[in-house]
Design a protein around this motif. Structure first.
Motif, PDB file in Angstrom:
ATOM      1  N   MET A   1       0.929  -1.160   0.007  1.00 44.78           N
ATOM      2  CA  MET A   1      -0.217   0.043  -0.045  1.00 44.78           C
ATOM      3  C   MET A   1       0.790   1.249  -0.141  1.00 44.78           C
ATOM      4  O   MET A   1       1.750   1.334   0.655  1.00 44.78           O
ATOM      5  N   PRO A   2       0.588   2.236  -0.851  1.00 48.54           N
ATOM      6  CA  PRO A   2       1.306   3.306  -1.014  1.00 48.54           C
ATOM      7  C   PRO A   2       1.313   4.147   0.381  1.00 48.54           C
ATOM      8  O   PRO A   2       0.386   4.228   1.104  1.00 48.54           O
ATOM      9  N   LEU A   3       2.466   5.088   0.515  1.00 54.32           N
ATOM     10  CA  LEU A   3       2.728   5.583   2.086  1.00 54.32           C
ATOM     11  C   LEU A   3       1.518   6.653   1.952  1.00 54.32           C
ATOM     12  O   LEU A   3       1.018   6.758   3.304  1.00 54.32           O
ATOM     13  N   GLU A   4       1.148   7.296   0.966  1.00 50.52           N
ATOM     14  CA  GLU A   4      -0.061   8.473   1.031  1.00 50.52           C
ATOM     15  C   GLU A   4      -1.451   7.721   1.389  1.00 50.52           C
ATOM     16  O   GLU A   4      -2.007   8.365   2.209  1.00 50.52           O
ATOM     17  N   GLU A   5      -1.645   6.527   1.018  1.00 47.98           N
ATOM     18  CA  GLU A   5      -2.871   6.050   1.273  1.00 47.98           C
ATOM     19  C   GLU A   5      -2.834   5.576   2.909  1.00 47.98           C
ATOM     20  O   GLU A   5      -3.863   5.527   3.561  1.00 47.98           O
ATOM     21  N   ARG A   6      -1.818   4.868   3.342  1.00 44.79           N
ATOM     22  CA  ARG A   6      -1.598   4.728   4.785  1.00 44.79           C
ATOM     23  C   ARG A   6      -1.630   5.791   5.483  1.00 44.79           C
ATOM     24  O   ARG A   6      -2.456   5.715   6.578  1.00 44.79           O
ATOM     25  N   ARG A   7      -1.064   6.959   5.113  1.00 42.97           N
ATOM     26  CA  ARG A   7      -1.358   8.168   5.845  1.00 42.97           C
ATOM     27  C   ARG A   7      -2.460   8.696   6.084  1.00 42.97           C
ATOM     28  O   ARG A   7      -3.108   8.894   7.217  1.00 42.97           O
ATOM     29  N   ILE A   8      -3.399   8.485   4.877  1.00 42.15           N
ATOM     30  CA  ILE A   8      -5.099   8.910   4.996  1.00 42.15           C
ATOM     31  C   ILE A   8      -5.651   8.148   5.820  1.00 42.15           C
ATOM     32  O   ILE A   8      -6.668   8.512   6.560  1.00 42.15           O
ATOM     33  N   ILE A   9      -5.312   6.793   5.817  1.00 42.90           N
ATOM     34  CA  ILE A   9      -6.076   5.850   6.509  1.00 42.90           C
ATOM     35  C   ILE A   9      -5.824   5.935   7.999  1.00 42.90           C
ATOM     36  O   ILE A   9      -6.708   6.123   8.971  1.00 42.90           O
ATOM     37  N   ALA A  10      -4.680   6.493   8.420  1.00 45.40           N
ATOM     38  CA  ALA A  10      -4.191   6.917   9.635  1.00 45.40           C
ATOM     39  C   ALA A  10      -5.032   7.999  10.454  1.00 45.40           C
ATOM     40  O   ALA A  10      -5.243   8.232  11.262  1.00 45.40           O
ATOM     41  N   VAL A  11      -5.042   9.097   9.502  1.00 42.90           N
ATOM     42  CA  VAL A  11      -5.994  10.283   9.776  1.00 42.90           C
ATOM     43  C   VAL A  11      -7.384   9.854  10.072  1.00 42.90           C
ATOM     44  O   VAL A  11      -7.858  10.503  10.860  1.00 42.90           O
ATOM     45  N   GLU A  12      -7.791   9.088   8.888  1.00 38.56           N
ATOM     46  CA  GLU A  12      -9.177   8.732   9.062  1.00 38.56           C
ATOM     47  C   GLU A  12      -9.465   7.832  10.657  1.00 38.56           C
ATOM     48  O   GLU A  12     -10.347   8.089  11.187  1.00 38.56           O
ATOM     49  N   GLU A  13      -8.373   6.997  10.868  1.00 29.40           N
ATOM     50  CA  GLU A  13      -8.498   6.169  12.403  1.00 29.40           C
ATOM     51  C   GLU A  13      -8.211   7.278  13.292  1.00 29.40           C
ATOM     52  O   GLU A  13      -9.085   7.254  14.511  1.00 29.40           O
ATOM     53  N   LEU A  14      -7.530   8.538  13.182  1.00 29.65           N
ATOM     54  CA  LEU A  14      -7.435   9.394  14.308  1.00 29.65           C
ATOM     55  C   LEU A  14      -8.604  10.170  14.404  1.00 29.65           C
ATOM     56  O   LEU A  14      -9.201  10.438  15.557  1.00 29.65           O
ATOM     57  N   PHE A  15      -9.593  10.507  13.497  1.00 32.29           N
ATOM     58  CA  PHE A  15     -10.556  11.127  13.521  1.00 32.29           C
ATOM     59  C   PHE A  15     -11.622   9.981  14.126  1.00 32.29           C
ATOM     60  O   PHE A  15     -12.591  10.544  15.033  1.00 32.29           O
ATOM     61  N   ASP A  16     -11.662   8.842  13.776  1.00 31.22           N
ATOM     62  CA  ASP A  16     -12.417   7.963  14.554  1.00 31.22           C
ATOM     63  C   ASP A  16     -12.424   8.135  15.981  1.00 31.22           C
ATOM     64  O   ASP A  16     -13.394   7.926  16.713  1.00 31.22           O
ATOM     65  N   ALA A  17     -11.097   8.007  16.548  1.00 30.84           N
ATOM     66  CA  ALA A  17     -10.890   8.088  17.823  1.00 30.84           C
ATOM     67  C   ALA A  17     -11.264   9.468  18.493  1.00 30.84           C
ATOM     68  O   ALA A  17     -11.849   9.452  19.636  1.00 30.84           O
ATOM     69  N   GLU A  18     -11.182  10.373  17.782  1.00 32.54           N
ATOM     70  CA  GLU A  18     -11.618  12.011  18.191  1.00 32.54           C
ATOM     71  C   GLU A  18     -13.123  11.547  18.435  1.00 32.54           C
ATOM     72  O   GLU A  18     -13.729  12.514  19.266  1.00 32.54           O
ATOM     73  N   LEU A  19     -13.862  11.164  17.509  1.00 35.91           N
ATOM     74  CA  LEU A  19     -15.564  11.275  17.334  1.00 35.91           C
ATOM     75  C   LEU A  19     -15.787  10.208  18.695  1.00 35.91           C
ATOM     76  O   LEU A  19     -16.509  10.488  19.556  1.00 35.91           O
ATOM     77  N   ALA A  20     -14.930   9.279  18.866  1.00 28.06           N
ATOM     78  CA  ALA A  20     -15.258   8.241  20.053  1.00 28.06           C
ATOM     79  C   ALA A  20     -14.999   8.997  21.423  1.00 28.06           C
ATOM     80  O   ALA A  20     -15.896   8.717  22.278  1.00 28.06           O
ATOM     81  N   ALA A  21     -14.285   9.917  21.527  1.00 31.41           N
ATOM     82  CA  ALA A  21     -13.887  10.561  22.631  1.00 31.41           C
ATOM     83  C   ALA A  21     -14.966  11.919  22.745  1.00 31.41           C
ATOM     84  O   ALA A  21     -14.843  12.602  23.791  1.00 31.41           O
ATOM     85  N   GLY A  22     -15.977  12.119  21.870  1.00 27.39           N
ATOM     86  CA  GLY A  22     -16.801  13.072  21.959  1.00 27.39           C
ATOM     87  C   GLY A  22     -16.385  14.581  21.751  1.00 27.39           C
ATOM     88  O   GLY A  22     -17.018  15.510  21.933  1.00 27.39           O
ATOM     89  N   ARG A  23     -15.309  14.682  20.823  1.00 27.04           N
ATOM     90  CA  ARG A  23     -14.517  15.770  20.615  1.00 27.04           C
ATOM     91  C   ARG A  23     -15.258  16.365  19.082  1.00 27.04           C
ATOM     92  O   ARG A  23     -14.461  16.740  18.226  1.00 27.04           O
ATOM     93  N   HIS A  24     -16.430  16.205  18.866  1.00 26.23           N
ATOM     94  CA  HIS A  24     -17.291  16.414  17.585  1.00 26.23           C
ATOM     95  C   HIS A  24     -16.973  17.682  16.975  1.00 26.23           C
ATOM     96  O   HIS A  24     -16.342  17.889  15.866  1.00 26.23           O
ATOM     97  N   LEU A  25     -17.329  18.850  17.563  1.00 22.80           N
ATOM     98  CA  LEU A  25     -17.167  19.924  17.092  1.00 22.80           C
ATOM     99  C   LEU A  25     -15.715  20.554  17.079  1.00 22.80           C
ATOM    100  O   LEU A  25     -15.334  21.552  16.198  1.00 22.80           O
ATOM    101  N   ALA A  26     -14.824  20.116  18.102  1.00 25.83           N
ATOM    102  CA  ALA A  26     -13.157  20.553  17.949  1.00 25.83           C
ATOM    103  C   ALA A  26     -12.600  19.904  16.874  1.00 25.83           C
ATOM    104  O   ALA A  26     -11.644  20.524  16.317  1.00 25.83           O
ATOM    105  N   ILE A  27     -13.215  18.887  16.095  1.00 25.13           N
ATOM    106  CA  ILE A  27     -12.367  18.538  14.788  1.00 25.13           C
ATOM    107  C   ILE A  27     -12.962  18.784  13.499  1.00 25.13           C
ATOM    108  O   ILE A  27     -12.493  18.328  12.401  1.00 25.13           O
ATOM    109  N   VAL A  28     -14.198  19.571  13.537  1.00 22.86           N
ATOM    110  CA  VAL A  28     -14.959  19.795  12.484  1.00 22.86           C
ATOM    111  C   VAL A  28     -13.900  20.498  11.387  1.00 22.86           C
ATOM    112  O   VAL A  28     -13.995  20.257  10.040  1.00 22.86           O
ATOM    113  N   ALA A  29     -13.084  21.503  11.762  1.00 22.32           N
ATOM    114  CA  ALA A  29     -12.177  22.421  10.973  1.00 22.32           C
ATOM    115  C   ALA A  29     -11.377  21.346  10.258  1.00 22.32           C
ATOM    116  O   ALA A  29     -11.095  21.570   9.026  1.00 22.32           O
ATOM    117  N   ASP A  30     -10.699  20.176  11.239  1.00 20.99           N
ATOM    118  CA  ASP A  30      -9.744  19.646  10.414  1.00 20.99           C
ATOM    119  C   ASP A  30     -10.310  18.503   9.523  1.00 20.99           C
ATOM    120  O   ASP A  30      -9.763  18.331   8.520  1.00 20.99           O
TER     121      ASP A  30
END
Length: 188
Positions: A1-30
């Motif tokens: 898997m290309p490095l850029e694809e892995r980076r995007i997947i990692a970013v998506e997983e980070l957003f999932d963690a932030e959503l699970a933590a209840g930081r909904h509006l804090a991550i909207v801009a990102d």
């Protein structure tokens, strides 16, 4: 898997963690930045919709879906099908089986703007059609049982049978079917 694809997947997983933590509006801009950079990543759009919805910004969540839908249609010629719509419904409603009627109404209106073949409900009994109509209105099995004055187990049986007869695999598909068949109409 290309490095850029892995980076995007990692970013998506980070957003999932932030959503699970209840930081909904804090991550909207990102999330907006991520969706702008990767406009056809449906997972990112779903995360943005979830963050906006959970933050009480429902209209913006629906607008995010419509933008992605339009982009997919314009750039790739792909019309998002029912599976993509259902994924967006799930994202907006946090995976709940019962949808907020105002959210569901707007999503179904956006989906049904183009002409669709109306499915036939001839295989369903009158009671099954009534249960499907109530599912389409966003009622839970418990609420349907109360409305129809039957046991919740009876409602579950009706739901199972109508879904089998119509070839549906999820309650969300049943909601869409209720609208597409004309059993439920968006309130204006």
């Amino acid at each position: 898997m290309p490095l850029e694809e892995r980076r995007i997947i990692a970013v998506e997983e980070l957003f999932d963690a932030e959503l699970a933590a209840g930081r909904h509006l804090a991550i909207v801009a990102d999330l907006v930045d991520a969706v702008t950079t990767n406009p056809v990543r449906e997972r990112l759009t779903g995360q943005l919709m979830t963050a906006l919805y959970r933050g009480g910004r429902r209209a913006e969540a629906l607008a995010a879906y419509r933008r992605t839908r339009q982009l997919l249609t314009d750039e790739s010629g792909l019309e998002p099908g029912p599976d993509r719509l259902l994924a967006a419904l799930t994202a907006v409603t946090d995976g709940e089986a019962v949808y907020a009627p105002s959210v569901l109404r707007r999503l179904v209106e956006a989906y049904t703007e183009r002409p669709v073949a109306r499915p036939s409900l001839d295989a369903l009994t009158a009671r099954e059609q009534e249960v499907l109509r109530l599912i389409g209105r966003g009622l839970s099995n418990h609420d349907i049982a109360g409305r129809l004055v039957v046991a919740e187990a009876t409602v579950k049986t009706h739901v199972t049978r109508l879904m089998a007869k119509l070839g549906l695999t999820s309650r969300a598909q049943a909601v869409v079917m209720a609208y597409e068949s004309g059993l439920v109409h968006p309130a204006r």
